[in-house]
Scaffold this motif. Structure first.
Motif, mmCIF file in Angstrom:
data_model
loop_
_atom_site.group_PDB
_atom_site.id
_atom_site.type_symbol
_atom_site.label_atom_id
_atom_site.label_comp_id
_atom_site.label_asym_id
_atom_site.label_seq_id
_atom_site.Cartn_x
_atom_site.Cartn_y
_atom_site.Cartn_z
ATOM 1 N N ASN A 70 0.822 -1.211 0.000
ATOM 2 C CA ASN A 70 0.000 0.000 0.000
ATOM 3 C C ASN A 70 0.857 1.263 0.000
ATOM 4 O O ASN A 70 0.436 2.295 -0.509
ATOM 5 N N TYR A 203 -2.677 -0.925 6.740
ATOM 6 C CA TYR A 203 -4.015 -0.789 7.321
ATOM 7 C C TYR A 203 -4.163 -1.559 8.629
ATOM 8 O O TYR A 203 -5.282 -1.830 9.065
ATOM 9 N N GLN A 216 -6.171 -8.197 1.774
ATOM 10 C CA GLN A 216 -5.091 -7.216 1.619
ATOM 11 C C GLN A 216 -4.323 -7.452 0.321
ATOM 12 O O GLN A 216 -4.152 -8.582 -0.117
ATOM 13 N N GLY A 621 -7.797 -0.551 12.184
ATOM 14 C CA GLY A 621 -7.441 -0.814 10.792
ATOM 15 C C GLY A 621 -8.597 -1.375 9.996
ATOM 16 O O GLY A 621 -8.787 -1.023 8.825
ATOM 17 N N GLU A 622 -9.374 -2.259 10.605
ATOM 18 C CA GLU A 622 -10.522 -2.845 9.906
ATOM 19 C C GLU A 622 -11.529 -1.775 9.513
ATOM 20 O O GLU A 622 -12.082 -1.788 8.400
ATOM 21 N N TRP A 624 -10.884 1.559 9.281
ATOM 22 C CA TRP A 624 -10.206 2.447 8.329
ATOM 23 C C TRP A 624 -10.229 1.841 6.926
ATOM 24 O O TRP A 624 -10.562 2.517 5.944
ATOM 25 N N HIS A 625 -9.891 0.564 6.817
ATOM 26 C CA HIS A 625 -9.884 -0.121 5.525
ATOM 27 C C HIS A 625 -11.274 -0.139 4.913
ATOM 28 O O HIS A 625 -11.438 0.024 3.697
ATOM 29 N N ASP A 628 -11.814 3.401 3.567
ATOM 30 C CA ASP A 628 -10.827 3.849 2.595
ATOM 31 C C ASP A 628 -10.787 2.986 1.341
ATOM 32 O O ASP A 628 -10.623 3.501 0.230
ATOM 33 N N LYS A 629 -10.941 1.663 1.495
ATOM 34 C CA LYS A 629 -10.756 0.748 0.372
ATOM 35 C C LYS A 629 -12.033 0.043 -0.074
ATOM 36 O O LYS A 629 -12.086 -0.461 -1.197
#
Length: 840
Positions: A70, A203, A216, A621-622, A624-625, A628-629
């Motif tokens: 990333n 992430y 990922q 992170g989960e 945020w991901h 974001d993704k």
């Protein structure tokens, strides 16, 4: 002519000397790096440079970049073998694939073993990438007769760094922190890396839990390469607590019962070979403890379920060790010690594989022959109903494609007996020609079985990861598991290829609310400043029925939209491959009209997430991901070290992940309650609810402990040696529960009457007295996975998802984390409902 004859010997000598120079140009790691290996950390780019150097200097090595992280760092594989094998490397690869049945053709009698060594999947377990440099050097060092012999019948594949982003996060922090000389005392700051630590990727995902789920990009790149080779041996190099001896195979129980006798047997053979070297050097080690082989998404289990001998090697160290640390017994553990141990087991693995190359290849071939002709396991066919949501079907089939798991459709419709994932019972079921089948009679038989078996069987109940992951539950799909073999006709995934081309100027555009792609559609609409409403009740218009949650995009709401309204809405829908429906009127045939108070205007939420010290980095992170993704919606991450100074009025939604810190004092919590009362929405996820339970104005309360006095007395008489096993009666490492949903509430829009949730602990809460109990577990809710009997009693009849009104705002209690490791696809809409629909 005489002149040419004179020049030829000079040319020949020049050629020979150039070749010798190329060989002599191979530098040891310390020569190349300019410092002794083990004296300091080597950043990612220098590790990569060294591997490229070895490939340039040695004809025994080829390298290729197989992807990027990333943060843009290079992912690399190196292939090492004898010259004769390097000249036919692709032949060896394709020949091996023929053994598996994944490639057509008959394999030759070639018996070249393929050994894959993976380093540094956890970024702050850094010694292994240092060891990788030493290992590749010794494998190709011209005067190393031992390794030359091994490589005659062995191809070694090295991935020197699986997690470059996490590693560099740790390495550069350490370089900034350490003084001229390392401080070996544990209290020194260089032994205590800050949040989020270097273990995870960009992430904050643990890449060693992502081999099967491929959420990922690093994992997806790696598995694509893995499928091209299908090695016979795979080793994942790790680190553990700094006071621990070295750990190597054989692994601990529980073993999944899909693991073969041969795979278990050869782990012992490898372990005995390692022990020979460790005994010689008087190094401590242990085997058959702690690190089990059950959860399918590790770097040891995933290869095992693909026919390899998969293993984890654990060196003492981890982030606490730094460049050196004083151990409890008084010795100092150094980076050089750590890399030397990993280097030793790496070479030992190659050695014992070479000595057993013929047997490895033969057993690997037999493994895949059994897979296709005599597969094991209780169930032989897994049925996925064809009338499931097409986006969910596509998401599942995309995953199966990446793992080369075949699927198709039945040759005929029929009725028979099977396990119904929805009810958890064996009953009469109907299989239609429109359904999809995954048969265990295929090369990836074991992977198919692992992914779909309703209740994975533990040979031993002490494990340290989740024990259930059924893909029917994860994707929210109806289907069955059959003990019969059904004929499967090859069929492609149900491609939902549509192009919205709606002419004219309809009164409104409608989009059904069913899955993650619909949330992505909404996200893009809101970012384009297109105004959207959603239906709180079902309705019928123009002869078409629509469920709760349907998005309604009226022309009236978007009169001031400056771009072409119709083309913009349709382009966004086409981007997400979602069907739009044109409504000619707002006057519906049944249900509320579009101007009704039941058709709510959806205010674009300004979303914030608490992060930083004290929060669970993995959960942060989960989430945020996810933003974001997955749905591509703006998210502001607020760090705990300044959260007390943040003006919450700038945000509509605050997400509270699992929280273990003390930054949220009573004064700040009081401010949060006032913010909620003024219209804010607090979403508490899993451990974040611990902070709220029992607090003033929050309706959440823990369930009372009903353990009887006699049980307490019995526990007092437990044997010391059985303490771990006795403790599991109240243990839930991760199991699946059926959650009864109130799908009239916006939090459950898009769901049927049940949702299957992955519960990760034993936390249980009472039903809300002042609020909406949107998702609850009732008697008999446990569906799959290990669960201690005391834990089962506590979780039954408890709250899973609830909503409380507080003044003008609301609190969403998500006792379970629907975004766990990003692989529980069916939970993603639930989280979207919480963010976008609840409280509007």
């Amino acid at each position: 002519m005489t002149k040419l004859r004179f020049l030829y010997p000079l040319f020949f000598l020049l050629f020979i000397s150039t070749g010798l120079k190329a060989q002599s140009g191979l530098q040891a790691p310390s020569e190349f790096l300019g410092y002794e290996l083990g004296s300091q950390w080597t950043p990612h780019h220098k590790v990569m440079d060294y591997f490229w150097h070895v490939a340039e200097q040695s004809p025994q090595v080829k390298t290729n970049q197989y992807g990027t992280t990333n943060e843009g760092r290079q992912l690399m594989l190196a292939y090492i073998s004898a010259r004769k094998n390097m000249d036919k490397l692709q032949e060896i690869r394709t020949n091996n694939l023929k053994r598996t049945g994944l490639r057509d053709g008959t394999p030759t009698g070639d018996s070249t073993a393929i050994v894959w060594l993976s380093y540094n999947v956890h970024g702050n377990e850094t010694s292994s990438s240092e060891a990788a440099m030493k290992t590749i050097y010794e494998l190709v060092r011209p005067d190393n007769a031992r390794t030359k012999k091994w490589l005659q019948n062995t191809v070694v594949i090295i991935d020197p760094m699986l997690n470059p982003d996490g590693r560099d996060r740790y390495v550069y922090w350490y370089k900034q922190t350490v003084g001229t000389q390392p401080n070996v005392h544990l209290n020194a700051r260089e032994h205590h890396e800050p949040w989020p630590g270097g273990r995870t990727n960009h992430y904050y995902f643990d890449l060693n839990r992502d081999w099967a789920w491929l959420t990922q990009k690093e994992s997806r790149h790696r598995i694509a390469e893995y499928q091209k080779w299908m090695p016979h041996i795979h080793v994942d190099f790790h680190e553990q607590e700094y006071d621990s001896p070295y750990y190597f195979a054989p692994a601990a129980k529980p073993f999944h019962n899909a693991i073969t006798d041969w795979q278990s047997e050869f782990q012992f053979t490898i372990g005995q070979n390692h022990a020979k070297y460790f005994n010689k050097n008087n190094w401590l080690y242990f085997t058959r403890e702690v690190f089990d082989l059950f959860y399918p998404s590790y770097g040891d289990t995933y290869p095992i379920f693909n026919g390899a001998i998969g293993m984890t090697y654990e060196q003492a160290g981890h982030s606490l060790a730094g460049l050196g640390i004083l151990k409890t017994e008084g010795d100092t553990l150094t980076l050089n010690d750590r890399l030397t141990h990993h280097h030793t087991t790496g070479l030992s693995t190659v050695e014992i594989s070479s000595k057993n190359a013929g047997r490895l290849v033969s057993e690997f071939s037999s493994y895949y022959d059994r897979a296709q002709n005599n597969p094991q396991g209780e169930y032989e066919t897994f049925v996925i109903k064809g009338d499931n949501n097409p986006d969910k079907l596509q998401a599942l089939f995309d995953l199966l494609d990446k793992h080369k798991v075949k699927y198709g459709q039945p040759t005929q419709s029929q009725s028979l007996r099977g396990y119904n994932y929805e009810t958890g019972e064996s009953e009469e079921v109907s299989v239609s020609k429109d359904d999809y089948l995954v048969s265990v009679y295929q090369p990836k038989s074991v992977m198919a079985r692992i992914l779909f078996e309703p209740k994975p069987e533990l040979s031993d109940s002490v494990t340290y990861d989740i024990t259930a992951w059924g893909q029917h539950y994860a994707y929210g799909l109806d289907g069955y598991a059959l003990k019969q073999r059904l004929d499967v006709e090859q069929a492609s995934a149900p491609k939902k290829e549509l192009e919205n081309e709606i002419s004219g100027k309809p009164y409104a555009y409608l989009a059904k609310w069913q899955d993650l792609e619909d949330i992505g559609l909404l996200s893009d609409l809101l970012k384009q400043e297109i105004r959207v409403r959603f239906a709180q009740k079902s309705f019928t218009v123009d002869g078409q029925s629509y469920d709760r949650g349907t998005l309604i995009i009226t022309r009236s709401d978007n009169k001031i939209f400056t771009k072409d309204f119709d083309s913009t809405v349709q382009e966004i829908a086409n981007k997400h491959n979602q069907q739009l429906y044109a409504a000619s009127t707002g006057f519906v045939e049944s249900g509320p009209d579009f101007g009704s108070s039941s058709v709510r205007y959806l205010e674009p939420p300004r979303v914030a997430l608490l992060s930083g010290s004290g929060t669970d980095a993995g959960m942060v992170g989960e989430i945020w991901h996810y933003f974001d993704k997955q749905i591509n919606y703006p998210l502001t991450m607020l760090d705990t070290n300044y959260f007390g100074d943040v003006d919450l009025s700038k945000y509509d939604v605050l997400i509270l992940p699992s929280y273990y810190g003390d930054e949220l004092d009573s004064d700040r919590l009081g401010e949060i309650k006032e913010w909620i009362s003024s219209g804010g929405k607090l979403i508490a996820v899993q451990g974040g609810n611990n902070l709220l339970a029992g607090k003033e104005r929050f309706a959440l309360k823990r369930k009372k402990d009903d353990e009887s006095e006699s049980a307490e007395v019995a526990n007092q008489l437990d044997k010391y040696g059985e303490q771990q096993r006795e403790s599991i009666s109240s243990f839930n490492p991760g199991s699946i529960f059926k959650v009864t949903m109130d799908n009239t509430h916006p939090l459950a829009f898009g769901y049927k009457g049940n949702y299957f949730s992955l519960k990760l602990n034993t936390s249980s809460y009472q039903y809300l007295e002042n609020g909406w109990n949107v998702g609850v577990t009732k008697e008999g809710a446990h569906m799959s996975g290990f669960l201690g009997h005391e834990a089962k009693e506590g979780i039954q009849n408890s709250l899973t998802f609830g909503v409380q009104n507080m003044g003008s705002g609301s609190v969403v209690y998500m006792i379970d984390n629907p975004l766990f490791r990003a692989f529980w696809y069916n939970g993603k809409q639930l989280f979207g409902n919480a963010v976008f629909l609840v409280g509007q």
